[in-house]
Design a protein around this motif. Structure first.
Motif, PDB file in Angstrom:
ATOM      1  N   ASN A 257      68.753  26.593  52.601  1.00  0.00           N
ATOM      2  CA  ASN A 257      69.536  25.597  53.269  1.00  0.00           C
ATOM      3  C   ASN A 257      70.076  26.373  54.486  1.00  0.00           C
ATOM      4  N   PRO A 258      69.853  26.076  55.619  1.00  0.00           N
ATOM      5  CA  PRO A 258      70.489  26.488  56.863  1.00  0.00           C
ATOM      6  C   PRO A 258      71.870  26.856  56.856  1.00  0.00           C
ATOM      7  N   TYR A 259      72.661  25.899  56.283  1.00  0.00           N
ATOM      8  CA  TYR A 259      74.175  25.886  56.230  1.00  0.00           C
ATOM      9  C   TYR A 259      74.923  26.814  55.429  1.00  0.00           C
ATOM     10  N   ILE A 260      73.911  27.256  54.102  1.00  0.00           N
ATOM     11  CA  ILE A 260      74.626  28.071  53.577  1.00  0.00           C
ATOM     12  C   ILE A 260      73.973  29.404  53.046  1.00  0.00           C
ATOM     13  N   HIS A 261      72.770  29.332  53.654  1.00  0.00           N
ATOM     14  CA  HIS A 261      71.825  30.604  53.479  1.00  0.00           C
ATOM     15  C   HIS A 261      71.641  31.212  54.759  1.00  0.00           C
ATOM     16  N   GLN A 262      71.250  32.261  54.948  1.00  0.00           N
ATOM     17  CA  GLN A 262      70.815  33.120  56.437  1.00  0.00           C
ATOM     18  C   GLN A 262      69.451  33.773  56.273  1.00  0.00           C
ATOM     19  N   PRO A 263      69.079  33.901  57.315  1.00  0.00           N
ATOM     20  CA  PRO A 263      67.657  34.653  57.675  1.00  0.00           C
ATOM     21  C   PRO A 263      68.007  36.098  57.316  1.00  0.00           C
ATOM     22  N   ILE A 264      66.936  37.031  56.604  1.00  0.00           N
ATOM     23  CA  ILE A 264      67.067  38.220  56.168  1.00  0.00           C
ATOM     24  C   ILE A 264      66.184  39.110  56.776  1.00  0.00           C
TER      25      ILE A 264
ATOM     26  N   ILE B  36      74.013  40.227  61.522  1.00  0.00           N
ATOM     27  CA  ILE B  36      73.151  39.151  61.835  1.00  0.00           C
ATOM     28  C   ILE B  36      73.476  38.847  63.268  1.00  0.00           C
ATOM     29  N   HIS B  37      74.602  38.939  63.762  1.00  0.00           N
ATOM     30  CA  HIS B  37      74.943  38.605  65.243  1.00  0.00           C
ATOM     31  C   HIS B  37      74.174  39.645  66.243  1.00  0.00           C
ATOM     32  N   GLN B  38      73.945  40.856  65.620  1.00  0.00           N
ATOM     33  CA  GLN B  38      73.312  41.927  66.454  1.00  0.00           C
ATOM     34  C   GLN B  38      71.610  41.589  66.557  1.00  0.00           C
ATOM     35  N   VAL B  39      71.288  41.066  65.411  1.00  0.00           N
ATOM     36  CA  VAL B  39      69.823  40.689  65.501  1.00  0.00           C
ATOM     37  C   VAL B  39      69.400  39.678  66.431  1.00  0.00           C
ATOM     38  N   LEU B  40      70.311  38.236  65.963  1.00  0.00           N
ATOM     39  CA  LEU B  40      70.408  37.235  66.904  1.00  0.00           C
ATOM     40  C   LEU B  40      70.565  37.449  68.275  1.00  0.00           C
TER      41      LEU B  40
ATOM     42  N   PHE C 295      62.717  27.066  63.126  1.00  0.00           N
ATOM     43  CA  PHE C 295      63.707  26.763  64.241  1.00  0.00           C
ATOM     44  C   PHE C 295      65.129  26.332  63.887  1.00  0.00           C
ATOM     45  N   ASN C 296      65.237  25.339  63.035  1.00  0.00           N
ATOM     46  CA  ASN C 296      66.605  24.780  62.709  1.00  0.00           C
ATOM     47  C   ASN C 296      67.325  26.003  61.963  1.00  0.00           C
ATOM     48  N   PHE C 297      66.783  26.774  61.101  1.00  0.00           N
ATOM     49  CA  PHE C 297      67.495  27.916  60.316  1.00  0.00           C
ATOM     50  C   PHE C 297      67.845  29.006  61.485  1.00  0.00           C
ATOM     51  N   LEU C 298      67.191  29.221  62.739  1.00  0.00           N
ATOM     52  CA  LEU C 298      67.714  30.223  63.630  1.00  0.00           C
ATOM     53  C   LEU C 298      68.646  29.604  64.576  1.00  0.00           C
ATOM     54  N   SER C 299      68.303  28.206  64.884  1.00  0.00           N
ATOM     55  CA  SER C 299      69.303  27.770  65.811  1.00  0.00           C
ATOM     56  C   SER C 299      70.624  27.345  65.120  1.00  0.00           C
ATOM     57  N   ASN C 300      70.777  27.117  63.735  1.00  0.00           N
ATOM     58  CA  ASN C 300      72.065  27.106  63.214  1.00  0.00           C
ATOM     59  C   ASN C 300      72.808  28.492  62.809  1.00  0.00           C
TER      60      ASN C 300
ATOM     61  N   CYS D  73      72.339  30.980  65.108  1.00  0.00           N
ATOM     62  CA  CYS D  73      72.747  31.152  66.502  1.00  0.00           C
ATOM     63  C   CYS D  73      74.044  30.564  66.674  1.00  0.00           C
ATOM     64  N   TYR D  74      74.278  29.160  66.497  1.00  0.00           N
ATOM     65  CA  TYR D  74      75.375  28.497  66.764  1.00  0.00           C
ATOM     66  C   TYR D  74      76.615  29.056  65.820  1.00  0.00           C
ATOM     67  N   CYS D  75      76.568  29.528  64.708  1.00  0.00           N
ATOM     68  CA  CYS D  75      77.553  29.869  63.783  1.00  0.00           C
ATOM     69  C   CYS D  75      77.926  31.466  64.223  1.00  0.00           C
ATOM     70  N   ASN D  76      77.089  32.014  65.066  1.00  0.00           N
ATOM     71  CA  ASN D  76      77.440  33.308  65.656  1.00  0.00           C
ATOM     72  C   ASN D  76      77.827  33.284  66.945  1.00  0.00           C
ATOM     73  N   HIS D  77      78.184  32.085  67.535  1.00  0.00           N
ATOM     74  CA  HIS D  77      78.536  31.992  69.036  1.00  0.00           C
ATOM     75  C   HIS D  77      77.562  32.116  70.042  1.00  0.00           C
TER      76      HIS D  77
END
Length: 259
Positions: free
Chosen positions: A82-89, A135-139, A160-165, A167-171
């Protein structure tokens, strides 16, 4: 994902815009509180591939031969679905252009909670990520790597949706890059009983041994992508032609399979 730039994209897909038309759209998008030049800089960082020439603004994909296009082949591992509660690792990506790998990107991402089932699938453990960048450094680094390339992945909407979300959450704003799914493209160009990444890896004789690790899976995806491109009709010339063909509804044969 918000459809903030859909009107702009629809117009540019039909025809180039004059500078005046484009400026009017920038004012409409930014409103009274945002200068058009600031809105333009936001658009440039969003991943929309613009081309400015002869006092007109073009969508680059409508002019660029796909053989010369900049593609970014991406794969991610995550700590959940779930891109809204999980994160890329983990993010792995390959910049591919003019038939060559230009450079690669790979990074783990700090995360405090890796479920056991994710470790079983990927081999990634909590201890492997403890000293990884946040995560903000990697993104930030990934967005600089991606730029306005076409975003390519096997089951592209997930990555795409996971990374896009994220990115948005990390401004960093949402991603608006054109995207291409190699499952859909393979279904149009390759005869195969199945189209999952693991199956095509063996069926097409790619035989990469590591699955469910980001950079290695992006390498498999690139090989599938290259084999698909060799099967395209000659009437597919521009990157826009390729994207339109990939997203059309007809399918060669076989069943759509998960990543």
């Amino acid at each position: 994902m918000p459809k903030y730039y859909d009107k702009l994209l629809r117009k540019l897909q039909k025809r180039p815009l004059s500078q005046n038309e484009f400026s009017s759209l920038l004012c409409e998008l930014g409103g009274l509180l945002v200068e058009p030049q600031i809105e333009l800089e936001i658009i440039k960082t969003s991943g929309i591939p613009l081309l400015f020439a002869h006092n007109k603004v073009y969508l680059r994909t409508t002019l660029t031969p796909y053989l010369q296009e900049s593609f970014c082949i991406v794969d991610i591992e995550t700590n959940g679905h779930n891109p809204y509660i999980h994160q890329p690792i983990e993010i792995g990506a390959i910049h591919y252009q003019n038939g060559e790998i230009k450079e690669t990107f790979h990074s783990f991402i700090f995360c405090q909670n890796i479920p056991q089932k994710i470790t079983e699938i990927t081999g990634i453990t909590n201890s492997m990520l403890q000293d990884s960048p946040k995560i903000h450094q990697v993104l930030e680094s990934f967005k600089l790597f991606l730029k306005d390339s076409i975003f390519v992945a096997h089951n592209v909407d997930f990555d795409f949706n996971f990374l896009s979300n994220a990115c948005y959450c990390n401004h960093f704003g949402y991603l608006y890059n054109p995207r291409l799914c190699t499952i859909k493209l393979a279904q149009k160009t390759l005869q195969s009983p199945k189209y999952s990444l693991g199956f095509l890896n063996d069926f097409l004789g790619i035989h990469h041994h590591t699955l469910h690790r980001a950079l290695e899976d992006s390498k498999i995806t690139l090989e599938i992508f290259k084999k698909c491109l060799k099967q395209l009709d000659k009437n597919i010339y521009t990157s826009y032609d390729l994207l339109k063909f990939t997203n059309s509804k007809s399918i060669l044969q076989g069943n759509l399979n998960e990543n």
